[in-house]
Motif scaffolding. Structure first.
Motif, short mmCIF file in Angstrom:
data_model
loop_
_atom_site.label_atom_id
_atom_site.label_comp_id
_atom_site.label_asym_id
_atom_site.label_seq_id
_atom_site.Cartn_x
_atom_site.Cartn_y
_atom_site.Cartn_z
N ASP A 57 -3.55 12.76 7.56
CA ASP A 57 -3.94 11.39 7.87
C ASP A 57 -5.40 11.14 7.50
N ILE A 58 -6.25 12.09 7.80
CA ILE A 58 -7.67 11.95 7.46
C ILE A 58 -7.84 11.78 5.96
N VAL A 59 -7.17 12.62 5.19
CA VAL A 59 -7.26 12.52 3.73
C VAL A 59 -6.75 11.15 3.27
N ALA A 60 -5.65 10.70 3.83
CA ALA A 60 -5.09 9.40 3.45
C ALA A 60 -6.05 8.26 3.80
N PHE A 61 -6.67 8.33 4.97
CA PHE A 61 -7.65 7.30 5.35
C PHE A 61 -8.84 7.30 4.39
N LEU A 62 -9.37 8.48 4.12
CA LEU A 62 -10.53 8.58 3.23
C LEU A 62 -10.20 8.03 1.85
N ARG A 63 -9.01 8.33 1.36
CA ARG A 63 -8.59 7.81 0.05
C ARG A 63 -8.38 6.30 0.09
N LEU A 64 -7.89 5.80 1.21
CA LEU A 64 -7.70 4.36 1.37
C LEU A 64 -9.03 3.61 1.29
N PHE A 65 -10.05 4.17 1.91
CA PHE A 65 -11.35 3.50 1.97
C PHE A 65 -12.27 3.80 0.78
#
Length: 115
Positions: free
Chosen positions: A4-12
């Motif tokens: 989830d952290i990786v996905a959030f970082l990639r989203l932003f």
């Protein structure tokens, strides 16, 4: 949580006012072997945060910090950050999405994917 952290970082990341910091944090988060270096990168992100008054940069750095704290704590380090750091990742992600104008639903889709 790490995915989830990786996905959030990639989203932003495309919205990051400091793309260098964003890229470094994403790269570390995506590679569990690098997580022991999260404390050192946290210190660098903290210096960047203290060196700016730009609200978008401060928001970026605040989110990166909570992610780095959480990942570092996953290494069973002898000097962990506060044990509740992981609890704040999702609320910070929601705040960051609002700050950037990213639809909050995209954050929710990461944490609670639909069918």
């Amino acid at each position: 949580m790490a995915e989830d952290i990786v996905a959030f970082l990639r989203l932003f990341a495309p919205h990051a006012p400091d793309p260098e910091s964003a890229a470094r944090v994403v790269a570390l988060a995506a590679d569990p072997k690098q997580w022991p270096a999260a404390h050192r990168l946290f210190d660098e992100v903290r210096r960047r945060w203290l060196g700016t008054s730009d609200r978008l940069r401060q928001g970026q750095y605040a989110f990166e910090e909570i992610c780095l704290k959480t990942l570092y704590n996953e290494t069973a380090a002898v000097d962990p950050f506060d044990s509740d750091s992981a609890y704040y990742v999702v609320p910070f992600a929601l705040s960051r999405a609002r700050q950037l104008g990213v639809p909050v639903q995209r954050v929710l889709d990461i944490v609670a994917p639909g069918k």
